[in-house]
Design a protein around this motif. Structure first.
Motif, PDB file in Angstrom:
ATOM      1  N   LYS A  97      26.839 -11.890  43.520  1.00  0.00           N
ATOM      2  CA  LYS A  97      28.081 -11.562  43.217  1.00  0.00           C
ATOM      3  C   LYS A  97      27.954 -10.525  42.321  1.00  0.00           C
ATOM      4  CE  LYS A  97      30.382 -15.764  44.756  1.00  0.00           C
ATOM      5  NZ  LYS A  97      31.577 -16.787  44.409  1.00  0.00           N
ATOM      6  N   THR A  98      27.210 -10.603  41.234  1.00  0.00           N
ATOM      7  CA  THR A  98      27.355  -9.528  39.979  1.00  0.00           C
ATOM      8  C   THR A  98      26.518  -8.116  40.557  1.00  0.00           C
ATOM      9  OG1 THR A  98      25.038 -10.510  39.137  1.00  0.00           O
ATOM     10  CG2 THR A  98      27.106 -11.143  38.228  1.00  0.00           C
ATOM     11  N   LYS A  99      25.855  -8.387  41.397  1.00  0.00           N
ATOM     12  CA  LYS A  99      25.077  -7.237  42.152  1.00  0.00           C
ATOM     13  C   LYS A  99      26.092  -6.332  42.928  1.00  0.00           C
ATOM     14  CE  LYS A  99      20.887  -5.714  44.395  1.00  0.00           C
ATOM     15  NZ  LYS A  99      20.533  -4.788  43.267  1.00  0.00           N
ATOM     16  N   VAL A 100      27.193  -7.148  43.814  1.00  0.00           N
ATOM     17  CA  VAL A 100      28.384  -6.396  44.356  1.00  0.00           C
ATOM     18  C   VAL A 100      29.178  -5.744  43.164  1.00  0.00           C
ATOM     19  CG1 VAL A 100      30.322  -7.081  45.905  1.00  0.00           C
ATOM     20  CG2 VAL A 100      28.218  -7.963  46.397  1.00  0.00           C
ATOM     21  N   LEU A 101      29.391  -6.792  42.266  1.00  0.00           N
ATOM     22  CA  LEU A 101      30.313  -6.157  41.431  1.00  0.00           C
ATOM     23  C   LEU A 101      29.848  -4.987  40.605  1.00  0.00           C
ATOM     24  CD1 LEU A 101      31.913  -9.334  39.759  1.00  0.00           C
ATOM     25  CD2 LEU A 101      32.944  -7.732  40.713  1.00  0.00           C
ATOM     26  N   ALA A 102      28.665  -4.910  40.254  1.00  0.00           N
ATOM     27  CA  ALA A 102      27.938  -3.692  39.643  1.00  0.00           C
ATOM     28  C   ALA A 102      28.006  -2.533  40.578  1.00  0.00           C
ATOM     29  CB  ALA A 102      26.574  -4.238  39.385  1.00  0.00           C
ATOM     30  N   ASN A 103      27.620  -2.615  41.882  1.00  0.00           N
ATOM     31  CA  ASN A 103      28.075  -1.588  42.633  1.00  0.00           C
ATOM     32  C   ASN A 103      29.413  -1.115  42.775  1.00  0.00           C
ATOM     33  OD1 ASN A 103      27.025   0.165  44.814  1.00  0.00           O
ATOM     34  ND2 ASN A 103      28.302  -1.084  46.262  1.00  0.00           N
ATOM     35  N   ASP A 104      30.349  -1.913  42.712  1.00  0.00           N
ATOM     36  CA  ASP A 104      31.857  -1.529  42.655  1.00  0.00           C
ATOM     37  C   ASP A 104      32.140  -0.945  41.184  1.00  0.00           C
ATOM     38  OD1 ASP A 104      32.278  -2.665  45.179  1.00  0.00           O
ATOM     39  OD2 ASP A 104      33.186  -4.446  44.431  1.00  0.00           O
ATOM     40  N   LEU A 105      31.533  -1.196  40.413  1.00  0.00           N
ATOM     41  CA  LEU A 105      31.628  -0.867  38.927  1.00  0.00           C
ATOM     42  C   LEU A 105      31.037   0.625  38.931  1.00  0.00           C
ATOM     43  CD1 LEU A 105      31.184  -3.695  36.627  1.00  0.00           C
ATOM     44  CD2 LEU A 105      33.367  -2.420  36.900  1.00  0.00           C
ATOM     45  N   ASN A 106      30.005   0.908  39.588  1.00  0.00           N
ATOM     46  CA  ASN A 106      29.428   2.131  39.795  1.00  0.00           C
ATOM     47  C   ASN A 106      30.313   2.988  40.576  1.00  0.00           C
ATOM     48  OD1 ASN A 106      26.927   2.789  38.543  1.00  0.00           O
ATOM     49  ND2 ASN A 106      25.922   1.342  39.572  1.00  0.00           N
ATOM     50  N   HIS A 107      31.091   2.527  41.605  1.00  0.00           N
ATOM     51  CA  HIS A 107      32.004   3.521  42.272  1.00  0.00           C
ATOM     52  C   HIS A 107      33.086   3.984  41.315  1.00  0.00           C
ATOM     53  CE1 HIS A 107      34.433   4.751  45.461  1.00  0.00           C
ATOM     54  NE2 HIS A 107      35.286   4.144  45.219  1.00  0.00           N
ATOM     55  N   LEU A 108      33.409   2.841  40.711  1.00  0.00           N
ATOM     56  CA  LEU A 108      34.629   3.159  39.440  1.00  0.00           C
ATOM     57  C   LEU A 108      34.192   4.339  38.414  1.00  0.00           C
ATOM     58  CD1 LEU A 108      37.531   2.555  38.191  1.00  0.00           C
ATOM     59  CD2 LEU A 108      36.263   0.601  36.832  1.00  0.00           C
ATOM     60  N   LEU A 109      33.052   3.988  38.240  1.00  0.00           N
ATOM     61  CA  LEU A 109      32.401   4.912  37.060  1.00  0.00           C
ATOM     62  C   LEU A 109      32.294   6.176  37.652  1.00  0.00           C
ATOM     63  CD1 LEU A 109      30.891   5.403  34.397  1.00  0.00           C
ATOM     64  CD2 LEU A 109      28.685   4.891  35.667  1.00  0.00           C
ATOM     65  N   ALA A 110      31.733   6.689  39.081  1.00  0.00           N
ATOM     66  CA  ALA A 110      31.867   7.976  39.264  1.00  0.00           C
ATOM     67  C   ALA A 110      33.323   8.609  39.654  1.00  0.00           C
ATOM     68  CB  ALA A 110      31.343   7.648  40.891  1.00  0.00           C
ATOM     69  N   ASN A 111      34.418   7.437  39.965  1.00  0.00           N
ATOM     70  CA  ASN A 111      35.596   7.921  39.891  1.00  0.00           C
ATOM     71  C   ASN A 111      36.228   8.251  38.505  1.00  0.00           C
ATOM     72  OD1 ASN A 111      37.065   8.104  42.650  1.00  0.00           O
ATOM     73  ND2 ASN A 111      35.525   6.406  42.677  1.00  0.00           N
ATOM     74  N   PHE A 112      35.768   7.630  37.474  1.00  0.00           N
ATOM     75  CA  PHE A 112      36.404   7.875  36.115  1.00  0.00           C
ATOM     76  C   PHE A 112      35.877   8.986  35.778  1.00  0.00           C
ATOM     77  CE2 PHE A 112      38.915   4.100  34.618  1.00  0.00           C
ATOM     78  CZ  PHE A 112      39.543   4.699  33.632  1.00  0.00           C
ATOM     79  N   GLN A 113      34.526   9.500  36.026  1.00  0.00           N
ATOM     80  CA  GLN A 113      33.814  10.544  35.483  1.00  0.00           C
ATOM     81  C   GLN A 113      34.595  11.741  36.077  1.00  0.00           C
ATOM     82  OE1 GLN A 113      32.218  11.021  32.943  1.00  0.00           O
ATOM     83  NE2 GLN A 113      30.191   9.785  33.081  1.00  0.00           N
ATOM     84  N   THR A 114      35.164  11.741  37.131  1.00  0.00           N
ATOM     85  CA  THR A 114      35.906  12.755  37.981  1.00  0.00           C
ATOM     86  C   THR A 114      37.191  12.941  37.369  1.00  0.00           C
ATOM     87  OG1 THR A 114      34.750  12.338  39.899  1.00  0.00           O
ATOM     88  CG2 THR A 114      36.629  13.731  39.992  1.00  0.00           C
ATOM     89  N   TYR A 115      37.859  11.925  36.909  1.00  0.00           N
ATOM     90  CA  TYR A 115      39.009  11.891  36.183  1.00  0.00           C
ATOM     91  C   TYR A 115      39.108  12.477  34.797  1.00  0.00           C
ATOM     92  CZ  TYR A 115      42.940   9.644  33.734  1.00  0.00           C
ATOM     93  OH  TYR A 115      44.292   9.470  32.922  1.00  0.00           O
ATOM     94  N   TYR A 116      37.696  12.018  34.403  1.00  0.00           N
ATOM     95  CA  TYR A 116      37.592  12.737  32.878  1.00  0.00           C
ATOM     96  C   TYR A 116      37.492  14.213  32.950  1.00  0.00           C
ATOM     97  CZ  TYR A 116      34.929  14.029  28.731  1.00  0.00           C
ATOM     98  OH  TYR A 116      34.481  14.551  27.528  1.00  0.00           O
ATOM     99  N   GLN A 117      36.741  14.621  33.831  1.00  0.00           N
ATOM    100  CA  GLN A 117      36.422  15.953  33.893  1.00  0.00           C
ATOM    101  C   GLN A 117      38.022  16.827  34.228  1.00  0.00           C
ATOM    102  OE1 GLN A 117      33.159  16.644  32.533  1.00  0.00           O
ATOM    103  NE2 GLN A 117      34.108  18.389  33.189  1.00  0.00           N
ATOM    104  N   ASN A 118      38.611  16.260  35.289  1.00  0.00           N
ATOM    105  CA  ASN A 118      39.903  16.573  35.599  1.00  0.00           C
ATOM    106  C   ASN A 118      40.816  16.744  34.193  1.00  0.00           C
ATOM    107  OD1 ASN A 118      39.596  16.881  38.585  1.00  0.00           O
ATOM    108  ND2 ASN A 118      40.549  14.976  38.726  1.00  0.00           N
ATOM    109  N   LEU A 119      40.675  15.852  33.494  1.00  0.00           N
ATOM    110  CA  LEU A 119      41.280  15.927  32.049  1.00  0.00           C
ATOM    111  C   LEU A 119      41.002  17.108  31.367  1.00  0.00           C
ATOM    112  CD1 LEU A 119      41.815  12.086  31.741  1.00  0.00           C
ATOM    113  CD2 LEU A 119      43.742  13.586  32.200  1.00  0.00           C
ATOM    114  N   ARG A 120      39.686  17.275  31.206  1.00  0.00           N
ATOM    115  CA  ARG A 120      39.325  18.286  30.595  1.00  0.00           C
ATOM    116  C   ARG A 120      39.580  19.715  30.883  1.00  0.00           C
ATOM    117  NH1 ARG A 120      35.595  16.713  25.897  1.00  0.00           N
ATOM    118  NH2 ARG A 120      36.225  18.810  25.597  1.00  0.00           N
ATOM    119  N   GLY A 121      39.638  19.776  32.194  1.00  0.00           N
ATOM    120  CA  GLY A 121      40.051  20.917  32.745  1.00  0.00           C
ATOM    121  C   GLY A 121      41.482  21.301  32.467  1.00  0.00           C
ATOM    122  N   ILE A 122      42.399  20.566  32.663  1.00  0.00           N
ATOM    123  CA  ILE A 122      43.889  20.565  32.548  1.00  0.00           C
ATOM    124  C   ILE A 122      44.111  20.636  30.947  1.00  0.00           C
ATOM    125  CG2 ILE A 122      44.596  19.752  34.819  1.00  0.00           C
ATOM    126  CD1 ILE A 122      45.328  17.172  33.462  1.00  0.00           C
TER     127      ILE A 122
END
Length: 159
Positions: free
Chosen positions: A12-37
């Motif tokens: 279960k933690t392996k699945v959660l870590a994979n999902d958290l990596n998906h969240l991490l990728a999306n947060f990094q995009t969000y972060y870059q968007n915020l820097r840009g605006i």
């Protein structure tokens, strides 16, 4: 069931870590968007929005670190390349946005996508008895729902 060193089901933690990596990728995009605006905002709302966007990107930067550290705590490796982030991100990418309404709408759309991912992780972390991840997602969701409400109020729209 095989438990890891923090007492959670390893599968279960392996699945959660994979999902958290998906969240991490999306947060990094969000972060870059915020820097840009933050860098590119123009107009009569410049002073207020420039400051607000800086507040939001500083918060996003902290959350990126928290997500990566949670992945490590679960025994997995966080994503750490732009290539990996781009491949997994569903958050819309904002490019050359300098107009206030478009910038705020990008934040709302980004947070809406992040909230979907976080709610899925919240459900899975509850099922896995992973209080650490569960608590993190609960805190993120509470903060981001408030930010969506505030941004929608600024846009003069209902939540």
């Amino acid at each position: 069931m095989i438990l890891n060193s923090i007492g959670l089901d390893s599968k279960k933690t392996k699945v959660l870590a994979n999902d958290l990596n998906h969240l991490l990728a999306n947060f990094q995009t969000y972060y870059q968007n915020l820097r840009g605006i933050h860098w590119n905002i123009k107009g009569k709302a410049f002073f207020d929005l420039h400051t607000k966007f800086e507040e939001l990107y500083n918060d996003a930067n902290i959350k990126v670190d928290e997500i990566a550290e949670r992945i490590l705590t679960l025994g997995e490796t966080p994503l750490h390349t732009f290539e990996a982030y781009s491949a997994q991100a569903k958050v819309p990418v904002g490019k050359n946005i300098s107009e206030d309404v478009k910038a705020v709408r990008l934040i709302v759309n980004s947070l809406t996508e992040l909230l979907k991912i976080e709610r899925e992780i919240l459900e899975k972390s509850g099922d896995a008895n992973d209080e650490g991840t569960n608590s993190m997602m609960s805190d993120f969701i509470t903060e981001q729902e408030k930010t969506v409400w505030m941004m929608k109020a600024w846009l003069n729209e209902d939540v």
